[in-house]
Design an enzyme around this catalytic site. Structure first.
Site, PDB file in Angstrom:
ATOM      1  N   ILE A 183      63.947  10.913  70.020  1.00  0.00           N
ATOM      2  CA  ILE A 183      63.809  12.255  69.429  1.00  0.00           C
ATOM      3  C   ILE A 183      65.175  12.741  68.943  1.00  0.00           C
ATOM      4  O   ILE A 183      65.291  13.300  67.851  1.00  0.00           O
ATOM      5  CB  ILE A 183      63.203  13.269  70.421  1.00  0.00           C
ATOM      6  CG1 ILE A 183      61.859  12.764  70.968  1.00  0.00           C
ATOM      7  CG2 ILE A 183      62.995  14.630  69.737  1.00  0.00           C
ATOM      8  CD1 ILE A 183      61.212  13.673  71.982  1.00  0.00           C
ATOM      9  N   ILE A 242      63.135  20.047  75.177  1.00  0.00           N
ATOM     10  CA  ILE A 242      61.978  19.198  74.838  1.00  0.00           C
ATOM     11  C   ILE A 242      61.608  18.294  76.019  1.00  0.00           C
ATOM     12  O   ILE A 242      60.467  17.864  76.174  1.00  0.00           O
ATOM     13  CB  ILE A 242      62.293  18.339  73.578  1.00  0.00           C
ATOM     14  CG1 ILE A 242      62.629  19.234  72.381  1.00  0.00           C
ATOM     15  CG2 ILE A 242      61.120  17.431  73.243  1.00  0.00           C
ATOM     16  CD1 ILE A 242      62.812  18.491  71.048  1.00  0.00           C
ATOM     17  N   HIS A 259      52.289  22.334  78.798  1.00  0.00           N
ATOM     18  CA  HIS A 259      52.239  21.109  77.990  1.00  0.00           C
ATOM     19  C   HIS A 259      51.792  19.938  78.864  1.00  0.00           C
ATOM     20  O   HIS A 259      52.545  19.026  79.166  1.00  0.00           O
ATOM     21  CB  HIS A 259      53.625  20.847  77.401  1.00  0.00           C
ATOM     22  CG  HIS A 259      53.670  19.667  76.487  1.00  0.00           C
ATOM     23  ND1 HIS A 259      52.860  19.525  75.391  1.00  0.00           N
ATOM     24  CD2 HIS A 259      54.464  18.559  76.501  1.00  0.00           C
ATOM     25  CE1 HIS A 259      53.142  18.392  74.774  1.00  0.00           C
ATOM     26  NE2 HIS A 259      54.103  17.785  75.438  1.00  0.00           N
ATOM     27  N   ARG A 292      48.976  18.829  66.318  1.00  0.00           N
ATOM     28  CA  ARG A 292      47.999  17.749  66.601  1.00  0.00           C
ATOM     29  C   ARG A 292      46.582  18.269  66.388  1.00  0.00           C
ATOM     30  O   ARG A 292      45.749  17.607  65.762  1.00  0.00           O
ATOM     31  CB  ARG A 292      48.176  17.259  68.037  1.00  0.00           C
ATOM     32  CG  ARG A 292      49.415  16.423  68.192  1.00  0.00           C
ATOM     33  CD  ARG A 292      49.575  15.887  69.604  1.00  0.00           C
ATOM     34  NE  ARG A 292      50.714  14.991  69.628  1.00  0.00           N
ATOM     35  CZ  ARG A 292      51.563  14.866  70.649  1.00  0.00           C
ATOM     36  NH1 ARG A 292      51.375  15.570  71.752  1.00  0.00           N
ATOM     37  NH2 ARG A 292      52.569  14.031  70.574  1.00  0.00           N
TER      38      ARG A 292
HETATM   39  N1  NAI Z   1      57.988  18.677  74.823  1.00  0.00           N
HETATM   40  C1  NAI Z   1      57.334  17.785  74.124  1.00  0.00           C
HETATM   41  O1  NAI Z   1      56.380  18.116  73.415  1.00  0.00           O
HETATM   42  C2  NAI Z   1      57.756  16.357  74.147  1.00  0.00           C
HETATM   43  C3  NAI Z   1      58.628  15.911  75.105  1.00  0.00           C
HETATM   44  N2  NAI Z   1      59.065  14.619  75.119  1.00  0.00           N
HETATM   45  C4  NAI Z   1      60.053  14.280  76.133  1.00  0.00           C
HETATM   46  O2  NAI Z   1      61.346  14.237  75.522  1.00  0.00           O
HETATM   47  C5  NAI Z   1      62.219  13.412  76.311  1.00  0.00           C
HETATM   48  C6  NAI Z   1      62.997  12.492  75.402  1.00  0.00           C
HETATM   49  O3  NAI Z   1      62.152  11.591  74.736  1.00  0.00           O
HETATM   50  P1  NAI Z   1      62.776  10.409  73.836  1.00  0.00           P
HETATM   51  O4  NAI Z   1      63.835  10.902  72.955  1.00  0.00           O
HETATM   52  O5  NAI Z   1      61.636   9.674  73.268  1.00  0.00           O
HETATM   53  O6  NAI Z   1      63.437   9.515  74.988  1.00  0.00           O
HETATM   54  P2  NAI Z   1      64.607   8.426  74.852  1.00  0.00           P
HETATM   55  O7  NAI Z   1      64.586   7.609  76.106  1.00  0.00           O
HETATM   56  O8  NAI Z   1      64.511   7.723  73.565  1.00  0.00           O
HETATM   57  O9  NAI Z   1      65.935   9.317  74.815  1.00  0.00           O
HETATM   58  C7  NAI Z   1      66.379  10.032  75.927  1.00  0.00           C
HETATM   59  C8  NAI Z   1      67.897   9.926  75.939  1.00  0.00           C
HETATM   60  O10 NAI Z   1      68.395  10.741  76.988  1.00  0.00           O
HETATM   61  C9  NAI Z   1      69.578  10.130  77.449  1.00  0.00           C
HETATM   62  N3  NAI Z   1      69.951  10.649  78.751  1.00  0.00           N
HETATM   63  C10 NAI Z   1      69.467  10.339  79.976  1.00  0.00           C
HETATM   64  N4  NAI Z   1      70.105  11.045  80.918  1.00  0.00           N
HETATM   65  C11 NAI Z   1      70.995  11.848  80.281  1.00  0.00           C
HETATM   66  C12 NAI Z   1      71.933  12.807  80.708  1.00  0.00           C
HETATM   67  N5  NAI Z   1      72.096  13.087  82.007  1.00  0.00           N
HETATM   68  N6  NAI Z   1      72.667  13.431  79.777  1.00  0.00           N
HETATM   69  C13 NAI Z   1      72.535  13.154  78.467  1.00  0.00           C
HETATM   70  N7  NAI Z   1      71.665  12.233  77.997  1.00  0.00           N
HETATM   71  C14 NAI Z   1      70.910  11.590  78.905  1.00  0.00           C
HETATM   72  C15 NAI Z   1      69.246   8.646  77.463  1.00  0.00           C
HETATM   73  O11 NAI Z   1      70.422   7.863  77.480  1.00  0.00           O
HETATM   74  C16 NAI Z   1      68.425   8.523  76.178  1.00  0.00           C
HETATM   75  O12 NAI Z   1      69.245   8.113  75.096  1.00  0.00           O
HETATM   76  C17 NAI Z   1      61.308  12.737  77.334  1.00  0.00           C
HETATM   77  O13 NAI Z   1      61.411  13.403  78.583  1.00  0.00           O
HETATM   78  C18 NAI Z   1      59.915  12.919  76.766  1.00  0.00           C
HETATM   79  O14 NAI Z   1      58.910  12.889  77.744  1.00  0.00           O
HETATM   80  C19 NAI Z   1      58.627  13.719  74.207  1.00  0.00           C
HETATM   81  C20 NAI Z   1      57.736  14.097  73.238  1.00  0.00           C
HETATM   82  C21 NAI Z   1      57.229  15.437  73.133  1.00  0.00           C
HETATM   83  O1  OAA Z   2      53.108  12.513  75.996  1.00  0.00           O
HETATM   84  C1  OAA Z   2      54.325  12.413  76.272  1.00  0.00           C
HETATM   85  O2  OAA Z   2      54.771  11.875  77.281  1.00  0.00           O
HETATM   86  C2  OAA Z   2      55.295  13.001  75.295  1.00  0.00           C
HETATM   87  C3  OAA Z   2      54.826  14.341  74.949  1.00  0.00           C
HETATM   88  O3  OAA Z   2      54.999  15.285  75.681  1.00  0.00           O
HETATM   89  C4  OAA Z   2      53.945  14.465  73.793  1.00  0.00           C
HETATM   90  O4  OAA Z   2      53.962  13.606  72.900  1.00  0.00           O
HETATM   91  O5  OAA Z   2      53.203  15.450  73.760  1.00  0.00           O
END
Ligand code: NAI
Ligand code: OAA
Length: 320
Positions: free
Chosen positions: A14, A119, A176, A152
């Site tokens: 993201i 997020i 969420h 969505r």
């Molecule tokens: N709110 C929403 O609607 C959504 C939430 N998410 C959440 O967003 C988060 C990120 O998702 P992605 O980018 O796909 O994951 P990702 O794994 O690709 O990226 C997360 C990054 O955070 C970094 N990280 C870990 N610990 C850290 C710290 N202490 N300080 C700084 N960076 C750190 C990692 O090195 C990694 O590069 C997840 O928790 C996921 O579940 C994802 C989709 C939708």
């Molecule tokens: O489903 C997940 O883990 C990531 C998220 O929150 C979404 O895409 O809505």
């Protein structure tokens, strides 16, 4: 006038997408921060080299040093871990809570005047914890989920009706998680209530129910298909819309995980509600009339969020 500064904490799927979108839109200069060494610097270089092709002016810096986020106007937090197939978002709580603590301190020490969009999952609990750890005012810390969940819902409805997504105004409230509340009574096809439009188009009510269910499970559907990680294009796009509403003082009414005190019968909880976003951050939570069934569904959802906050307090005594 100096350019705005956008700090992205977490440079993963993201975070990288956010950087690309923010640069393309010339929202400001960008700092891509991550604890992984080299990766944010590599992504920043790669993204910078899009500039001459796409024709954008934005400085993009990769960093492992919180000092680089100093004086950021907007911070978008994706640091932490995403779920894998078979996991729920709540399974991420223990590990991501610790991440929120270090990120909250980094924000507090370097850019306490920023507007912060969280997020990281489980979203409603993490945005609450991030606010607690950062100590920022509640109106300057918000969670992104409702914009995504509503998008969505809108996408699935547009497919069902064979209409343009531009004409679907869909609305999802609550936490969420799988208990989120897609609110059909406030969902319209260019002003026509969705249930009326379904009758006009001969779409049976149970099809709308199926779409509601698919929306609730929308994140999990993508997790299952990707096999490793979760959605990132639409989540990044959603957070950018929220950041633009703040930077442009747009006064948009967006469903966001905002701090709710008093409205919806809630007493100090972050959960998805219609929120006015402008230069003051989350300027107002709008309380809408809900049917008894919608109220009951929202209660189930907010109860689930409250349970997670208790777990957070048990894991970190500074939150209790
Ligand atoms: N709110 C929403 O609607 C959504 C939430 N998410 C959440 O967003 C988060 C990120 O998702 P992605 O980018 O796909 O994951 P990702 O794994 O690709 O990226 C997360 C990054 O955070 C970094 N990280 C870990 N610990 C850290 C710290 N202490 N300080 C700084 N960076 C750190 C990692 O090195 C990694 O590069 C997840 O928790 C996921 O579940 C994802 C989709 C939708
Ligand atoms: O489903 C997940 O883990 C990531 C998220 O929150 C979404 O895409 O809505």
């Amino acid at each position: 006038m100096a350019r705005k500064k956008i700090a992205l904490i977490g440079a993963g799927m993201i975070g990288g997408t956010l950087a690309h979108l923010a640069a393309k839109k010339e929202m400001g200069d960008i700092v891509l921060f991550d604890i992984a060494e080299g990766m944010p610097q590599g992504k920043a270089l790669d993204l910078s080299q899009c500039g001459p092709i796409e024709g954008f002016d934005a400085n993009i810096k990769g960093s492992n040093d919180y000092a680089d986020i100093a004086d950021a106007d907007v911070v978008i937090v994706t640091a932490g871990v995403p779920r894998k197939p078979g996991m729920s978002r709540d399974d991420l709580l223990g590990i991501n809570l610790k991440v929120m603590k270090s990120v909250g301190e980094g924000i507090k020490n370097n850019c306490p005047d920023a507007f912060v969009i969280c997020i990281t999952n489980p979203l409603d609990a993490m945005v609450w914890a991030l606010r607690e750890f950062s100590g920022l005012p509640h109106n300057k810390v918000v969670g992104m989920a409702g914009v995504l969940d509503s998008a969505r819902f809108a996408t699935f409805l547009a497919w069902e009706f064979g209409c343009s997504v531009k004409d679907v105004n869909a609305f999802v409230l609550g936490g969420h998680g799988d208990t989120m509340v897609p609110v059909t009574s406030y969902t319209t096809i260019n002003g026509i209530p969705v249930n009326d439009y379904a009758k006009i188009k001969g779409v049976p009510a149970d099809r709308i129910d199926e779409i509601v269910k698919r929306t609730r499970a929308g994140g999990g559907e993508i997790v299952q298909l990707l096999g490793n990680g979760s959605a990132y294009y639409a989540p990044a796009t959603s957070a950018i819309a929220m950041a633009e509403a703040y930077l442009g003082d747009q006064k948009r009414i967006l469903p966001c995980a905002s701090y709710v005190e008093g409205k919806y019968g809630l007493d100090g909880l972050y959960v998805g509600v219609p929120t006015v976003i402008g230069a003051g951050g989350t300027e107002e939570v709008i309380e809408i009339e809900l049917s008894d069934e919608e109220k009951a569904n929202l209660k189930v959802s907010t109860d689930a969020v409250e349970e997670l906050l208790e777990v957070c307090k048990g894991l970190d005594s500074s939150l209790a």
